[in-house]
Design a protein around this motif. Structure first.
Motif, PDB file in Angstrom:
ATOM      1  N   ILE A 546      17.337  12.513  58.953  1.00  0.00           N
ATOM      2  CA  ILE A 546      18.505  13.252  58.466  1.00  0.00           C
ATOM      3  C   ILE A 546      18.881  14.245  59.554  1.00  0.00           C
ATOM      4  O   ILE A 546      18.079  15.111  59.927  1.00  0.00           O
ATOM      5  N   ASN A 547      20.086  14.118  60.080  1.00  0.00           N
ATOM      6  CA  ASN A 547      20.481  14.859  61.274  1.00  0.00           C
ATOM      7  C   ASN A 547      21.795  15.603  61.045  1.00  0.00           C
ATOM      8  O   ASN A 547      22.777  15.016  60.570  1.00  0.00           O
ATOM      9  N   ASP A 548      21.803  16.881  61.404  1.00  0.00           N
ATOM     10  CA  ASP A 548      23.023  17.686  61.366  1.00  0.00           C
ATOM     11  C   ASP A 548      23.359  18.134  62.781  1.00  0.00           C
ATOM     12  O   ASP A 548      22.516  18.732  63.464  1.00  0.00           O
ATOM     13  N   LEU A 549      24.568  17.820  63.218  1.00  0.00           N
ATOM     14  CA  LEU A 549      25.045  18.294  64.510  1.00  0.00           C
ATOM     15  C   LEU A 549      25.878  19.550  64.278  1.00  0.00           C
ATOM     16  O   LEU A 549      26.938  19.510  63.651  1.00  0.00           O
ATOM     17  N   LEU A 550      25.369  20.672  64.755  1.00  0.00           N
ATOM     18  CA  LEU A 550      26.080  21.947  64.655  1.00  0.00           C
ATOM     19  C   LEU A 550      26.727  22.254  66.005  1.00  0.00           C
ATOM     20  O   LEU A 550      26.047  22.215  67.044  1.00  0.00           O
ATOM     21  N   PHE A 551      28.029  22.490  66.003  1.00  0.00           N
ATOM     22  CA  PHE A 551      28.615  22.946  67.255  1.00  0.00           C
ATOM     23  C   PHE A 551      29.747  23.934  67.000  1.00  0.00           C
ATOM     24  O   PHE A 551      30.412  23.910  65.960  1.00  0.00           O
ATOM     25  N   HIS A 552      29.887  24.811  67.949  1.00  0.00           N
ATOM     26  CA  HIS A 552      30.875  25.890  67.866  1.00  0.00           C
ATOM     27  C   HIS A 552      31.826  25.765  69.049  1.00  0.00           C
ATOM     28  O   HIS A 552      31.405  25.710  70.209  1.00  0.00           O
ATOM     29  N   HIS A 553      33.100  25.700  68.733  1.00  0.00           N
ATOM     30  CA  HIS A 553      34.128  25.531  69.768  1.00  0.00           C
ATOM     31  C   HIS A 553      34.983  26.798  69.824  1.00  0.00           C
ATOM     32  O   HIS A 553      35.565  27.207  68.818  1.00  0.00           O
ATOM     33  N   LYS A 561      24.011  21.940  68.887  1.00  0.00           N
ATOM     34  CA  LYS A 561      22.587  21.777  68.622  1.00  0.00           C
ATOM     35  C   LYS A 561      22.409  20.722  67.534  1.00  0.00           C
ATOM     36  O   LYS A 561      23.155  20.714  66.548  1.00  0.00           O
ATOM     37  N   LEU A 562      21.440  19.835  67.711  1.00  0.00           N
ATOM     38  CA  LEU A 562      21.136  18.831  66.689  1.00  0.00           C
ATOM     39  C   LEU A 562      19.910  19.284  65.909  1.00  0.00           C
ATOM     40  O   LEU A 562      18.865  19.576  66.492  1.00  0.00           O
ATOM     41  N   ILE A 563      20.044  19.349  64.595  1.00  0.00           N
ATOM     42  CA  ILE A 563      18.940  19.736  63.719  1.00  0.00           C
ATOM     43  C   ILE A 563      18.506  18.511  62.929  1.00  0.00           C
ATOM     44  O   ILE A 563      19.296  17.926  62.182  1.00  0.00           O
ATOM     45  N   THR A 564      17.268  18.095  63.125  1.00  0.00           N
ATOM     46  CA  THR A 564      16.709  16.963  62.390  1.00  0.00           C
ATOM     47  C   THR A 564      15.793  17.504  61.308  1.00  0.00           C
ATOM     48  O   THR A 564      14.751  18.095  61.600  1.00  0.00           O
ATOM     49  N   LEU A 565      16.197  17.313  60.059  1.00  0.00           N
ATOM     50  CA  LEU A 565      15.445  17.869  58.935  1.00  0.00           C
ATOM     51  C   LEU A 565      14.289  16.974  58.523  1.00  0.00           C
ATOM     52  O   LEU A 565      13.207  17.442  58.199  1.00  0.00           O
ATOM     53  N   GLU A 566      14.537  15.681  58.497  1.00  0.00           N
ATOM     54  CA  GLU A 566      13.489  14.730  58.121  1.00  0.00           C
ATOM     55  C   GLU A 566      13.592  13.514  59.029  1.00  0.00           C
ATOM     56  O   GLU A 566      14.668  13.183  59.531  1.00  0.00           O
ATOM     57  N   LYS A 567      12.502  12.835  59.206  1.00  0.00           N
ATOM     58  CA  LYS A 567      12.514  11.613  60.005  1.00  0.00           C
ATOM     59  C   LYS A 567      11.346  10.720  59.601  1.00  0.00           C
ATOM     60  O   LYS A 567      10.349  11.174  59.051  1.00  0.00           O
ATOM     61  N   GLY A 568      11.522   9.436  59.882  1.00  0.00           N
ATOM     62  CA  GLY A 568      10.461   8.477  59.600  1.00  0.00           C
ATOM     63  C   GLY A 568       9.592   8.262  60.824  1.00  0.00           C
ATOM     64  O   GLY A 568       9.562   9.086  61.748  1.00  0.00           O
TER      65      GLY A 568
END
Length: 670
Positions: A546-553, A561-568
């Motif tokens: 589960i990945n959230d890409l946060l960016f500020h323009h 920044k990429l935040i990975t909350l969960e992964k297999g």
């Protein structure tokens, strides 16, 4: 034509060559199909799987059509020739469609489906004819031993075609780059199309050597007519007439005793066919769900500098079929006879149990890939807050206390022993470097017991702070990474993800005003670009993540920044080998024994009919897959694999009960 001696008819070698090329063509298309449709369906694996199994349904229903027209109208030679042309046209159309990418995806899907329809009708229609046409070339009983050798070599040609296709087609698809793409589907589809044309040339070139038998009345149409006539007479016959032995006896006014007896024997065998499609509902998922499972796995062989493709691991199946058939005949079956597994139906039932075991193995692999699911205690609620600003944010809550969130980061706040729908009041303060006119905000947030409530701190036109509620991302059933883009209120820009393994592979996402849109991505490492400007390099998306890409323009400057909350877990694809070997054992015990059982138990006049019926059970099995996928909802693919395993065990118990009263027949095959 040599006919009354033990010389091997020259014509059959052309038939072997024809079958080898045709099987390579069919399996090459079948192997690559699900991956191609996954791409043009924008990674919608459920739809791709359904299309694959619809293709299989048509491929194994059309043998009945092919058998009827061969026996009643065209004859075997003409049927094979005409339907081979249909098969080739379908292959060529699919290859051309994969090449022409300038048209819309809608038209690409449409013409691919038309090509698959032609291929399924052509390939399926010739299936029951080729082996029978080869058998026609022999003179019996003089060449009986040669006929047995023909069927052995013929079955070898089928598996050799499958083996070569499983090894070569994935290399053509992935190892070759063409037309500005990181893969070459036109080549993967084009080579099978060329081989199909070669198979037609081989077949036609030996026409003068063939023994061509003209068609007679078809036992299929005769049997269907007999059944309908019997049902009609039984319904319309008055109660005053003498009772018959069984319902088929009502046809004695139109059909002779031999035809009635043959049909009665055939129906007794076909009654046992009722549970058989479930086996193929499992077996044919090798070409769909198991390949898609392989896309979540690591295929790298470092010391060979080579990557095993997801559709390539399945060459184990035809390879081990060729090994297991003589091994089982020489060693395994004699041991099974000693413990009471001494009939065809008992071997078939044991084969079904092995099929169920293979899906248990597949489920274990899937669970290993998925890993542990994130869970919070039932008496705890979690507040998850994303900071989309390029500066720090401080938060104070009336219940939670004081916290700080770094720029482009996420904060997790746990609320213990809460009641349902607890409300907290958050005061949000931005660091002065954010340079907003309104840098503070006070807002109510809701925390659900046993759940995660997510919010995004953003701004409206770089003026005021906003706190937006977000939907909760979940692990995808397919196991692919789940990807969401969280950013300021701006739209129109384009996000591009380019594979680090091949810069030609690109996934383009047009940003919209919806800040809570998620996307399904293939597993892999990517460079991320915003309007062709790099914002993140070599970002890895792992299976079931589960990945959230946060960016500020801000003022033509972008931080991300990429935040990975969960992964297999990214396990090796060789973990699929046990399930492949177990399902191959199931195939040898179930499919090969079923062919033997059908041939020996079917009446002499219905051998070709039972060949078509056998293939129809495969079609029904694929229909079951489509039906189950529509009515059953599983959040985890591993659960679905176990569901099929349980169904298979129950199905074999049903077959065991149904077969208790079956009496084996000794039927003369000459």
């Amino acid at each position: 034509m040599q006919n009354k001696n033990n010389c091997y008819p020259k014509a059959v070698w052309y038939i072997f060559g024809n079958e080898l090329c045709e099987r390579f063509s069919f399996y090459g298309l079948k192997t690559t199909l699900v991956l191609f449709f996954t791409i043009i369906q924008k990674y919608d694996q459920d739809t791709s799987t359904i299309i694959f199994h619809i293709f299989m349904v048509f491929s194994y229903m059309s043998p009945l059509f092919g058998a009827i027209i061969a026996d009643s109208y065209w004859g075997k030679y003409r049927t094979i020739f005409i339907l081979s042309l249909v098969h080739a046209m379908g292959n060529i159309l699919v290859a051309i469609t994969s090449l022409v990418t300038s048209v819309s995806l809608h038209f690409q899907r449409l013409f691919t489906i038309i090509g698959l329809l032609l291929t399924s009708v052509g390939a399926g229609g010739i299936k029951p004819c080729v082996a029978a046409f080869g058998g026609d070339q022999f003179v019996l009983p003089d060449q009986e031993d040669r006929l047995q050798m023909f069927f052995s070599i013929f079955y070898f040609a089928i598996n050799l075609g499958s083996l070569l296709s499983s090894a070569i087609t994935p290399e053509l698809r992935k190892s070759v780059q063409c037309f500005g793409k990181d893969s070459c589907f036109p080549l993967a589809f084009g080579v099978p199309a060329i081989l199909m044309v070669i198979s037609i040339v081989l077949f036609v070139s030996a026409k003068n050597l063939y023994k061509i038998i003209k068609p007679t009345s078809s036992i299929i149409t005769t049997s269907i007519g007999c059944i309908f006539h019997a049902l009609k007479k039984k319904i319309t016959t008055s109660s005053d007439e003498a009772k018959r032995k069984d319902w088929l006896e009502y046809t004695d006014d139109r059909y002779n005793a031999q035809e009635i007896s043959d049909l009665r024997s055939a129906l007794a065998v076909m009654y046992l066919y009722i549970p058989l499609p479930m086996f193929f509902a499992l077996f044919d998922q090798q070409g769909s769900r198991w390949i898609l499972q392989g896309t979540l796995m690591n295929g790298k062989i470092d010391f060979l500098n080579w990557i095993i493709k997801p559709d390539q691991i399945h060459l184990i199946n035809p390879l081990f079929v060729l090994i297991f058939i003589p091994l089982f005949n020489a060693a395994v079956y004699p041991l099974l006879y000693k413990i009471g597994i001494n009939t065809a139906l008992r071997k078939i039932i044991l084969g079904g149990i092995f099929a169920a075991l293979s899906f248990v193995c597949a489920a274990v692999v899937q669970y290993t890939i998925i890993g542990e699911n994130f869970a919070i205690p039932s008496n705890v609620g979690q507040l998850r807050i994303y900071n989309s600003f390029d500066c720090n944010v401080t938060i104070s809550g009336s219940l939670a206390g004081n916290f700080s969130i770094d720029k482009l980061d996420v904060l997790h706040i746990n609320y213990s022993s809460i009641v349902v729908n607890e409300t907290d009041v958050l005061s949000i303060n931005l660091h002065p470097t954010c340079e907003l006119k309104m840098s503070t905000l006070k807002q109510h947030v809701f925390i659900d017991k046993g759940k995660v409530s997510s919010y995004l701190i953003t701004s409206e036109n770089n003026v005021d702070i906003e706190l937006k509620h977000l939907n909760e991302l979940k692990k995808l059933k397919s196991g692919n990474p789940n990807f969401r883009i969280l950013r300021d209120n701006f739209s129109g820009q384009n996000i591009a993800l380019r594979s680090t393994d091949n810069k030609l592979s690109e996934i383009s996402i047009q940003l919209s005003t919806n800040q809570d849109q998620n996307y399904e991505l293939p597993v892999g490492a990517y460079d991320i670009y915003l309007d062709n400007e790099p914002i993140l390099q070599n970002v890895e998306f792992l299976p079931v993540s589960i990945n959230d890409l946060l960016f500020h323009h801000h003022f033509n400057h972008t931080n991300a920044k990429l935040i990975t909350l969960e992964k297999g877990r990214y396990i090796h694809i060789l973990w699929q080998v046990p399930q492949m070997i177990v399902v191959t054992i199931a195939e040898v015990m179930f499919v090969v024994t079923l062919l033997e059982f059908s041939f020996t138990q079917a009446p002499l006049s219905m051998k070709s009919f039972f060949s078509a019926v056998n293939l129809c059970t495969i079609a029904v099995g694929n229909l079951l897959i489509i039906f189950i996928s529509k009515i059953a909802s599983f959040e985890n693919q591993g659960h679905e694999f176990l569901f099929y395993a349980v169904l298979m065990v129950l199905d074999m118990i049903l077959l065991m009960v149904m077969s208790t009263k079956y009496k084996y027949k000794c039927i003369n095959t000459q």
